[in-house]
Design a protein around this motif. Structure first.
Motif, PDB file in Angstrom:
ATOM      1  N   GLN A 115       0.566  55.235  13.868  1.00 43.13           N
ATOM      2  CA  GLN A 115      -1.082  54.231  13.648  1.00 43.13           C
ATOM      3  C   GLN A 115      -1.251  54.316  12.682  1.00 43.13           C
ATOM      4  O   GLN A 115      -2.326  54.226  12.264  1.00 43.13           O
ATOM      5  N   ARG A 116      -2.093  56.007  12.312  1.00 48.51           N
ATOM      6  CA  ARG A 116      -2.973  56.704  11.323  1.00 48.51           C
ATOM      7  C   ARG A 116      -3.013  56.586  10.584  1.00 48.51           C
ATOM      8  O   ARG A 116      -4.046  56.066   9.676  1.00 48.51           O
ATOM      9  N   ILE A 167       1.133  58.098  17.591  1.00 45.07           N
ATOM     10  CA  ILE A 167       0.363  57.990  16.633  1.00 45.07           C
ATOM     11  C   ILE A 167       0.235  58.898  15.143  1.00 45.07           C
ATOM     12  O   ILE A 167      -1.238  58.166  14.480  1.00 45.07           O
ATOM     13  N   GLU A 168       1.008  58.662  14.714  1.00 51.07           N
ATOM     14  CA  GLU A 168       1.470  59.258  13.514  1.00 51.07           C
ATOM     15  C   GLU A 168       1.544  57.839  12.686  1.00 51.07           C
ATOM     16  O   GLU A 168       0.527  57.922  11.213  1.00 51.07           O
ATOM     17  N   LEU A 198      -7.598  58.911  16.742  1.00 49.53           N
ATOM     18  CA  LEU A 198      -5.817  58.875  16.746  1.00 49.53           C
ATOM     19  C   LEU A 198      -5.484  60.725  15.895  1.00 49.53           C
ATOM     20  O   LEU A 198      -4.473  61.268  17.035  1.00 49.53           O
ATOM     21  N   ASP A 199      -6.554  60.981  15.040  1.00 46.79           N
ATOM     22  CA  ASP A 199      -6.287  62.873  14.846  1.00 46.79           C
ATOM     23  C   ASP A 199      -6.210  63.961  16.226  1.00 46.79           C
ATOM     24  O   ASP A 199      -5.719  64.630  16.041  1.00 46.79           O
ATOM     25  N   ARG A 240     -12.055  54.977  14.345  1.00 47.71           N
ATOM     26  CA  ARG A 240      -9.922  55.131  15.278  1.00 47.71           C
ATOM     27  C   ARG A 240      -8.702  56.093  14.883  1.00 47.71           C
ATOM     28  O   ARG A 240      -8.408  56.421  15.124  1.00 47.71           O
ATOM     29  N   ILE A 241      -8.999  56.490  13.630  1.00 50.29           N
ATOM     30  CA  ILE A 241      -8.519  57.589  12.679  1.00 50.29           C
ATOM     31  C   ILE A 241      -8.787  58.646  13.245  1.00 50.29           C
ATOM     32  O   ILE A 241      -7.932  59.479  13.698  1.00 50.29           O
ATOM     33  N   THR A 242     -10.315  58.778  13.531  1.00 52.39           N
ATOM     34  CA  THR A 242     -10.238  60.297  14.151  1.00 52.39           C
ATOM     35  C   THR A 242     -10.071  60.370  15.386  1.00 52.39           C
ATOM     36  O   THR A 242      -9.737  61.361  15.764  1.00 52.39           O
ATOM     37  N   SER A 297      -3.853  52.781   9.562  1.00 51.93           N
ATOM     38  CA  SER A 297      -5.094  52.433   9.537  1.00 51.93           C
ATOM     39  C   SER A 297      -6.026  52.948   7.998  1.00 51.93           C
ATOM     40  O   SER A 297      -6.037  52.558   7.373  1.00 51.93           O
ATOM     41  N   LEU A 298      -4.914  54.060   8.148  1.00 54.92           N
ATOM     42  CA  LEU A 298      -5.496  55.185   6.298  1.00 54.92           C
ATOM     43  C   LEU A 298      -5.055  53.226   5.555  1.00 54.92           C
ATOM     44  O   LEU A 298      -5.478  53.485   4.426  1.00 54.92           O
ATOM     45  N   GLN A 333     -11.876  53.754  10.878  1.00 50.67           N
ATOM     46  CA  GLN A 333     -12.257  55.367  10.334  1.00 50.67           C
ATOM     47  C   GLN A 333     -11.982  55.755  11.958  1.00 50.67           C
ATOM     48  O   GLN A 333     -12.136  57.192  11.921  1.00 50.67           O
TER      49      GLN A 333
END
Lengths: 153, 120
Positions: A40-41, A37-38, A110-111, A106-108, A44-45, A104
């Protein structure tokens, strides 16, 4: 489950060891998920940062890594548009700003998912600690060293 | 293990085999469920995309441009197929679970000496 370690018999100790191994394996699986997950995050960032930088770039010229530390100078033909993989082997062309918004979101997600998995890890860790404590007491009583949990902690 | 009657030993081996089969079914089902979730998400995301947007789908090792309509149809077909397979796996899982519980009750009974081994 055992409440009083003074009354633990060998079969219960065996069961505690089994629980410890299972929880250890669960923790390893959850940790792998968290790492994924991290990763992928962060990807994406990085994509968001790249798209924003390309939008501000004058000529769209960038250095593209081709592996082995080598890079080639390339020109992004259409910095205003980007292909985004939406899953299930489908790629969609979006405007850069739409793509940034999508990433963004997707990042939310994943967070949130990362926090959930981290919470589960903490929960399992608590159970592992509790079982280890009981098991240690049992083995101490029987004069044998406890075996470590399989799958790491 | 030596004191366990051969018939019960056989039943124990069968139980172990059933457990492995159950694990395989459960993991396959989980994999299909994940693929369905991903495809449904892609359908949802495609809903926000303009009708004339460039959409590409994986064909072998390359991505080919397809119409949004065709991609949606393909995804929906994929979802339908996978959901059928999931249902079939659920049925298999339920049947196997029932047989597992039945056999484990027999073994338990035999081991506790409350029931002669192999009785059904």
């Amino acid at each position: 489950m055992v409440n009083n370690v003074d009354q633990v018999d060998p079969r219960e100790a065996q069961m505690l060891q089994m629980y410890l191994n299972e929880y250890g394996q669960q923790m390893e699986i959850l940790s792998q998920q968290l790492n994924l997950i991290e990763q992928q995050r962060l990807e994406s960032l990085g994509a968001v940062e790249t798209l924003q930088a390309l939008e501000q770039s004058d000529d769209g010229e960038v250095l593209l890594p081709i592996g082995g530390g080598a890079v080639v100078r390339v020109k992004v033909l259409d910095p205003g548009h980007v292909m985004v993989n939406i899953g299930a082997d489908v790629v969609v062309e979006r405007t850069s700003s739409d793509a940034v918004e999508y990433l963004q979101d997707r990042i939310t997600e994943l967070d949130a998912l990362g926090k959930k998995v981290a919470g589960s890890i903490e929960q399992v860790r608590g159970q592992v600690n509790e079982i280890s404590r009981r098991l240690e007491a049992v083995y101490r009583q029987r004069g044998q060293p406890p075996r470590p949990a399989q799958g790491g902690q | 293990m030596d004191s366990i009657p051969p018939k019960v030993q056989n039943q124990l081996a069968m139980l172990q085999q059933m457990q492995q089969q159950l694990q395989t079914i459960v993991s396959q089902k989980a994999q299909y469920e994940m693929t369905v979730r991903e495809a449904k998400r892609a359908v949802e995301d495609l809903g926000d995309v303009a009708e004339d947007a460039n959409v590409y789908m994986s064909v072998g090792t390359v991505m080919m441009q397809q119409s949004k309509e065709k991609v949606l149809a393909s995804l929906n077909e994929k979802i339908e197929n996978l959901e059928l397979r999931i249902k079939s796996l659920e049925k298999q899982e339920k049947t196997l679970q029932g047989r597992f519980e039945q056999l484990s009750a027999q073994v338990k009974g035999a081991l506790e000496g409350q029931q002669p081994p192999g009785a059904s």
